[in-house]
Design an enzyme around this catalytic site. Structure first.
Site, PDB file in Angstrom:
ATOM      1  N   ARG A 117      53.548  62.485  38.019  1.00 35.74           N
ATOM      2  CA  ARG A 117      54.229  61.333  38.632  1.00 35.74           C
ATOM      3  C   ARG A 117      53.380  60.625  39.683  1.00 35.74           C
ATOM      4  NH1 ARG A 117      58.257  65.042  38.261  1.00 35.74           N
ATOM      5  NH2 ARG A 117      59.678  64.608  36.535  1.00 35.74           N
ATOM      6  N   LYS A 128      46.080  47.269  39.916  1.00 35.83           N
ATOM      7  CA  LYS A 128      46.593  47.181  38.539  1.00 35.83           C
ATOM      8  C   LYS A 128      45.771  48.123  37.683  1.00 35.83           C
ATOM      9  CE  LYS A 128      48.099  42.453  37.599  1.00 35.83           C
ATOM     10  NZ  LYS A 128      47.839  41.428  36.575  1.00 35.83           N
ATOM     11  N   LYS A 132      40.196  38.015  46.120  1.00 37.47           N
ATOM     12  CA  LYS A 132      41.129  38.838  45.346  1.00 37.47           C
ATOM     13  C   LYS A 132      42.114  39.531  46.282  1.00 37.47           C
ATOM     14  CE  LYS A 132      42.552  41.614  41.862  1.00 37.47           C
ATOM     15  NZ  LYS A 132      42.233  42.140  40.543  1.00 37.47           N
ATOM     16  N   GLU A 192      52.697  40.549  41.239  1.00 37.66           N
ATOM     17  CA  GLU A 192      52.629  39.391  40.360  1.00 37.66           C
ATOM     18  C   GLU A 192      53.978  38.727  40.107  1.00 37.66           C
ATOM     19  OE1 GLU A 192      49.684  39.766  37.339  1.00 37.66           O
ATOM     20  OE2 GLU A 192      50.457  38.038  36.246  1.00 37.66           O
ATOM     21  N   ASN A 222      44.861  34.833  36.845  1.00 35.91           N
ATOM     22  CA  ASN A 222      44.745  34.749  35.387  1.00 35.91           C
ATOM     23  C   ASN A 222      44.067  33.464  34.925  1.00 35.91           C
ATOM     24  OD1 ASN A 222      46.027  37.237  34.914  1.00 35.91           O
ATOM     25  ND2 ASN A 222      48.015  36.254  35.255  1.00 35.91           N
ATOM     26  N   HIS A 274      42.201  33.298  31.706  1.00 31.80           N
ATOM     27  CA  HIS A 274      42.524  34.500  30.938  1.00 31.80           C
ATOM     28  C   HIS A 274      43.476  34.265  29.771  1.00 31.80           C
ATOM     29  CE1 HIS A 274      40.434  36.404  34.207  1.00 31.80           C
ATOM     30  NE2 HIS A 274      40.609  37.604  33.708  1.00 31.80           N
ATOM     31  N   HIS A 288      41.818  36.309  27.078  1.00 28.53           N
ATOM     32  CA  HIS A 288      42.399  37.514  26.469  1.00 28.53           C
ATOM     33  C   HIS A 288      42.614  37.331  24.966  1.00 28.53           C
ATOM     34  CE1 HIS A 288      44.196  39.439  30.374  1.00 28.53           C
ATOM     35  NE2 HIS A 288      42.950  39.805  30.149  1.00 28.53           N
ATOM     36  N   HIS A 328      34.353  40.721  28.548  1.00 26.86           N
ATOM     37  CA  HIS A 328      35.515  40.137  29.217  1.00 26.86           C
ATOM     38  C   HIS A 328      35.113  38.836  29.927  1.00 26.86           C
ATOM     39  CE1 HIS A 328      39.386  40.047  31.184  1.00 26.86           C
ATOM     40  NE2 HIS A 328      38.816  39.987  32.377  1.00 26.86           N
TER      41      HIS A 328
HETATM   42  P1  NAD Z   1      32.964  48.509  31.530  1.00 28.19           P
HETATM   43  O1  NAD Z   1      33.596  49.442  32.459  1.00 28.19           O
HETATM   44  O2  NAD Z   1      33.130  48.760  30.097  1.00 28.19           O
HETATM   45  O3  NAD Z   1      31.409  48.408  31.855  1.00 28.19           O
HETATM   46  C1  NAD Z   1      30.603  47.602  31.046  1.00 28.19           C
HETATM   47  C2  NAD Z   1      29.448  48.380  30.422  1.00 28.19           C
HETATM   48  O4  NAD Z   1      28.467  48.621  31.411  1.00 28.19           O
HETATM   49  C3  NAD Z   1      29.823  49.725  29.853  1.00 28.19           C
HETATM   50  O5  NAD Z   1      29.109  49.923  28.666  1.00 28.19           O
HETATM   51  C4  NAD Z   1      29.345  50.709  30.907  1.00 28.19           C
HETATM   52  O6  NAD Z   1      28.996  51.946  30.369  1.00 28.19           O
HETATM   53  C5  NAD Z   1      28.155  50.009  31.463  1.00 28.19           C
HETATM   54  N1  NAD Z   1      27.865  50.296  32.868  1.00 28.19           N
HETATM   55  C6  NAD Z   1      28.755  50.372  33.874  1.00 28.19           C
HETATM   56  N2  NAD Z   1      28.128  50.534  35.041  1.00 28.19           N
HETATM   57  C7  NAD Z   1      26.806  50.578  34.760  1.00 28.19           C
HETATM   58  C8  NAD Z   1      25.646  50.706  35.566  1.00 28.19           C
HETATM   59  N3  NAD Z   1      25.732  50.798  36.900  1.00 28.19           N
HETATM   60  N4  NAD Z   1      24.445  50.723  34.946  1.00 28.19           N
HETATM   61  C9  NAD Z   1      24.361  50.596  33.592  1.00 28.19           C
HETATM   62  N5  NAD Z   1      25.418  50.445  32.792  1.00 28.19           N
HETATM   63  C10 NAD Z   1      26.636  50.431  33.371  1.00 28.19           C
HETATM   64  O7  NAD Z   1      33.482  47.019  31.764  1.00 28.19           O
HETATM   65  P2  NAD Z   1      33.715  46.108  33.043  1.00 28.19           P
HETATM   66  O8  NAD Z   1      33.178  44.803  32.648  1.00 28.19           O
HETATM   67  O9  NAD Z   1      33.272  46.710  34.309  1.00 28.19           O
HETATM   68  O10 NAD Z   1      35.303  46.031  33.106  1.00 28.19           O
HETATM   69  C11 NAD Z   1      36.047  45.417  32.084  1.00 28.19           C
HETATM   70  C12 NAD Z   1      37.453  45.938  32.119  1.00 28.19           C
HETATM   71  O11 NAD Z   1      38.033  45.665  33.391  1.00 28.19           O
HETATM   72  C13 NAD Z   1      38.353  45.308  31.090  1.00 28.19           C
HETATM   73  O12 NAD Z   1      39.039  46.323  30.400  1.00 28.19           O
HETATM   74  C14 NAD Z   1      39.331  44.488  31.908  1.00 28.19           C
HETATM   75  O13 NAD Z   1      40.599  44.407  31.322  1.00 28.19           O
HETATM   76  C15 NAD Z   1      39.376  45.269  33.182  1.00 28.19           C
HETATM   77  N6  NAD Z   1      39.820  44.489  34.332  1.00 28.19           N
HETATM   78  C16 NAD Z   1      40.811  44.989  35.081  1.00 28.19           C
HETATM   79  C17 NAD Z   1      41.263  44.305  36.188  1.00 28.19           C
HETATM   80  C18 NAD Z   1      42.331  44.897  37.040  1.00 28.19           C
HETATM   81  O14 NAD Z   1      42.844  44.223  37.937  1.00 28.19           O
HETATM   82  N7  NAD Z   1      42.704  46.133  36.825  1.00 28.19           N
HETATM   83  C19 NAD Z   1      40.688  43.086  36.539  1.00 28.19           C
HETATM   84  C20 NAD Z   1      39.654  42.593  35.755  1.00 28.19           C
HETATM   85  C21 NAD Z   1      39.225  43.313  34.648  1.00 28.19           C
HETATM   86 ZN    ZN Z   2      39.518  39.304  34.244  1.00 26.85          ZN
END
Ligand code: NAD
Ligand code: ZN
Length: 359
Positions: free
Chosen positions: A121, A142, A226, A236, A244, A247, A251, A264
């Site tokens: 939980r 989130k 942010k 939200e 968004n 987005h 998306h 993304h």
């Molecule tokens: P990710 O975590 O997949 O990282 C991108 C790639 O880079 C991966 O292959 C990872 O292995 C690699 N990587 C990460 N750090 C590295 C480093 N220091 N050196 C070398 N390689 C590295 O993707 P991301 O772009 O960080 O995040 C995308 C995700 O975030 C999506 O799923 C999106 O929906 C989510 N997101 C969430 C929120 C939220 O508010 N929760 C906001 C925006 C995006």
């Molecule tokens: Zn985003």
């Protein structure tokens, strides 16, 4: 640098800086995690290879450190990986006093955060972002996994105890991932901060400019914007939806092309161009003097919808976005640089706009 992230229910520190990871044991002590606490590092394969032994060594004198590795990439935000991570937490005997360390980009942060939100939980967790994009995902609480029928459809609001953001990790980030994160930086500037937007136009000519002080400035400004939005509206019901921007189409594109096919940020950048196009029509104004498309192209962002994408399917996905209400799609539109608003568009309007944009 230390910033404070505040929501109605909680406030927590964000530590930002080159080499700040070495202060992690001290930070954990300051957050009152006693020696002997069980820590579960959740990370992905890429980061495991690059950094995990270093992180383990840093912590293992004081804590019981366990590591759970997920595959790299968006595909890991799945029910299967969620389940595997819960299983690991149970097998390692994590209890309500244990701590999860989400060490990675947005994928690790979203998955590990959702595991933390629901394990027994809800247990505490800390975000240790390693991507530029994570300046966005690690702040705000989130957390979610994807469902085949839609992105981020299963999730929770669960704020971390702290965010520890060491920019040194970003050195190994591939260019396309740096660009992906930069899209969210641009988004933050466009929705809230004209001066920051102007700074970006003046200072960041190519992705190569995203190093050192400039990179740190982008991260800090992005986080501040942010955090200010989240402070106003954690769950939200109002202005948080401004995040968004870009987005709705973004998306839909990710989902249509297949997660991982397009980053993304690339999807969001194109989504912002569409939102700006729609804004010009809806508000009857022009942003032509900003040459947004040419600007984004200089960083390598896609600026037109790939020819292989079926617009009808894209439209369906945009309508199915969870931000759609009562048959209307609620899109975030640009009123002016630094100012956005939410407009409900009916199907016909959206369809016409998308077709014209795609031409
Ligand atoms: P990710 O975590 O997949 O990282 C991108 C790639 O880079 C991966 O292959 C990872 O292995 C690699 N990587 C990460 N750090 C590295 C480093 N220091 N050196 C070398 N390689 C590295 O993707 P991301 O772009 O960080 O995040 C995308 C995700 O975030 C999506 O799923 C999106 O929906 C989510 N997101 C969430 C929120 C939220 O508010 N929760 C906001 C925006 C995006
Ligand atoms: Zn985003």
């Amino acid at each position: 640098k230390q910033l404070l992230i505040e929501t109605k229910t909680k406030q927590y520190p964000l530590f930002l800086g080159e080499g700040i990871i070495h202060s992690l044991p001290k930070i954990l002590r300051s957050l009152s995690f006693p020696a002997g606490t069980k820590l579960l590092i959740v990370t992905d394969q890429t980061l495991e290879t690059l950094y995990v032994s270093q992180l383990q060594a840093l912590l293992s004198d004081d804590y019981h450190v366990y590591t759970h590795v997920i595959p790299s990439g968006e595909g890991a935000k799945s029910f299967e990986q969620y389940y595997a991570c819960q299983t690991a937490a149970l097998e390692y005997g994590l209890d309500r006093h244990s701590l999860i360390l989400a060490f990675g980009g947005g994928v690790v942060g979203d998955l590990a955060g959702f595991v933390a939100a629901t394990y027994m939980r809800g247990i505490r967790y800390i975000q240790i972002p390693t991507t530029l994009l994570a300046h966005d995902s690690a702040v705000g609480g989130k957390v979610a996994i994807n469902h085949p029928l839609g992105k981020n459809m299963i999730g929770a609001f669960h704020q971390p105890e702290a965010v520890v953001y060491d920019t040194a990790f970003l050195r190994s980030l591939p260019e396309k991932e740096l660009r992906s994160g930069f899209a969210e930086v641009i988004k933050h500037a466009l929705i809230r901060d004209r001066r920051f937007y102007e700074w970006l136009r003046q200072e960041i000519h190519t992705l190569c400019d995203l190093t050192g002080e400039r990179l740190a400035h982008c991260i800090q400004k992005g986080i501040e914007i942010k955090a200010s939005v989240v402070r106003e509206d954690e769950k939200e019901s109002g202005v948080r939806a401004h995040l968004n921007f870009g987005h709705t189409l973004g998306h839909a594109l990710e989902s249509e092309l297949g997660y991982g096919t397009i980053t993304h940020g690339d999807a969001v950048a194109l989504g912002m161009l569409f939102a700006i196009f729609a804004s010009e029509r809806v508000y009857g104004r022009s942003f032509a003097d900003h040459q947004f498309s040419a600007w984004l192209r200089t960083y390598g962002f896609p600026v037109s919808i790939p020819a292989t994408v079926k617009l009808d399917r894209l439209l369906e996905k945009m309508k199915g976005d969870k931000k759609a209400r009562a048959g209307m799609v609620r899109m975030v539109l640009l009123k002016d640089i630094g100012e956005v608003d939410i407009e409900a568009l009916d199907d016909d309007t959206l369809s016409v706009l998308l077709r014209e944009f795609a031409q």
